[in-house]
Motif scaffolding. Structure first.
Motif, short mmCIF file in Angstrom:
data_model
loop_
_atom_site.label_atom_id
_atom_site.label_comp_id
_atom_site.label_asym_id
_atom_site.label_seq_id
_atom_site.Cartn_x
_atom_site.Cartn_y
_atom_site.Cartn_z
N ILE A 1 0.84 -1.20 0.00
CA ILE A 1 0.00 0.00 0.00
C ILE A 1 0.88 1.25 0.00
N VAL A 2 1.91 1.27 0.83
CA VAL A 2 2.80 2.43 0.92
C VAL A 2 3.46 2.68 -0.44
N GLU A 3 3.91 1.60 -1.08
CA GLU A 3 4.54 1.74 -2.40
C GLU A 3 3.54 2.19 -3.46
N ASP A 4 2.34 1.60 -3.45
CA ASP A 4 1.31 1.96 -4.43
C ASP A 4 0.93 3.43 -4.33
N LEU A 5 0.82 3.93 -3.10
CA LEU A 5 0.40 5.31 -2.90
C LEU A 5 1.57 6.29 -2.97
N GLY A 6 2.78 5.77 -2.93
CA GLY A 6 3.94 6.65 -2.91
C GLY A 6 4.02 7.44 -1.61
N ALA A 7 3.53 6.85 -0.54
CA ALA A 7 3.52 7.52 0.76
C ALA A 7 4.93 7.52 1.34
N SER A 8 5.29 8.64 1.97
CA SER A 8 6.63 8.72 2.55
C SER A 8 6.67 9.47 3.88
N LYS A 9 5.58 10.11 4.25
CA LYS A 9 5.57 10.91 5.47
C LYS A 9 4.47 10.41 6.40
N LEU A 10 4.61 10.73 7.67
CA LEU A 10 3.61 10.30 8.64
C LEU A 10 2.23 10.91 8.37
N LYS A 11 2.19 12.01 7.66
CA LYS A 11 0.88 12.60 7.35
C LYS A 11 0.09 11.72 6.37
N ASP A 12 0.73 10.71 5.77
CA ASP A 12 0.08 9.80 4.83
C ASP A 12 -0.56 8.60 5.52
N VAL A 13 -0.49 8.53 6.84
CA VAL A 13 -1.02 7.37 7.57
C VAL A 13 -2.50 7.19 7.26
N GLY A 14 -3.28 8.23 7.30
CA GLY A 14 -4.72 8.13 7.05
C GLY A 14 -5.03 7.59 5.67
N ARG A 15 -4.33 8.09 4.67
CA ARG A 15 -4.52 7.62 3.30
C ARG A 15 -4.18 6.14 3.18
N CYS A 16 -3.08 5.75 3.81
CA CYS A 16 -2.64 4.35 3.76
C CYS A 16 -3.65 3.44 4.49
N MET A 17 -4.14 3.89 5.62
CA MET A 17 -5.12 3.10 6.37
C MET A 17 -6.41 2.92 5.58
#
Length: 164
Positions: free
Chosen positions: A121-137
């Motif tokens: 999920i983190v790789e698919d979304l390109g998430a890298s910061k803690l502010k992306d936790v909600g999007r990843c969840m």
């Protein structure tokens, strides 16, 4: 019964009906049959309500899963009350019913499977910061409905984001 038949094509309602038929033929225990009948009745009731709202095919698996989770929660409360009142046999029966109901609930993601799912999920979304936790969840819960426990998944997402 429930978890043995994990056919992805079979709906949760169909699995419940199939389990009730096979357990009736096998001559399962009274607790198991009574619990399966209660489950079927609760799901059928939810279907009737859904059809009343105009949903022709009845309630989806997510609603059935919610009914089952509610039934488990009710029995956990009852078991604790029976324990505190000294009615041990009643508490045991409640816990037996919980076991039957949980056979139809998906096994929550944990350990390596959870970490792999979070990493995807983190790789698919390109998430890298803690502010992306909600999007990843949100993405994790969408991809694995009913299989994500918020506390452990949130920790796994935060761990994955702090590592990257």
């Amino acid at each position: 019964m429930g978890r043995e038949d994990t056919s992805e094509t079979m709906s949760l309602k169909a699995r419940i009906v199939q389990a009730l038929k096979s357990e009736t033929e096998k001559g399962a225990s009274d607790v198991e049959l009574a619990t399966l009948r209660l489950i079927e009745c609760a799901v059928r009731d939810r279907d009737v309500c859904a059809r009343g709202r105009g949903v022709g095919e009845g309630c989806p698996d997510a609603d059935v899963r919610a009914v089952l989770e509610t039934m488990v929660a009710q029995r956990e409360v009852s078991a604790r009350e029976h324990d505190s009142a000294g009615r041990i046999e009643d508490a045991i029966r409640e816990r037996e019913e919980i076991e039957v109901i949980e056979k139809f609930l998906p096994v929550p993601l944990s350990g390596a499977k959870l970490n792999a799912a979070v990493q995807d999920i983190v790789e698919d979304l390109g998430a890298s910061k803690l502010k992306d936790v909600g999007r990843c969840m949100s993405a994790l819960k969408d991809k694995f409905p009913g299989m994500v426990e918020s506390g452990t998944a949130g920790k796994a997402v935060r761990d994955a984001l702090t590592r990257s």
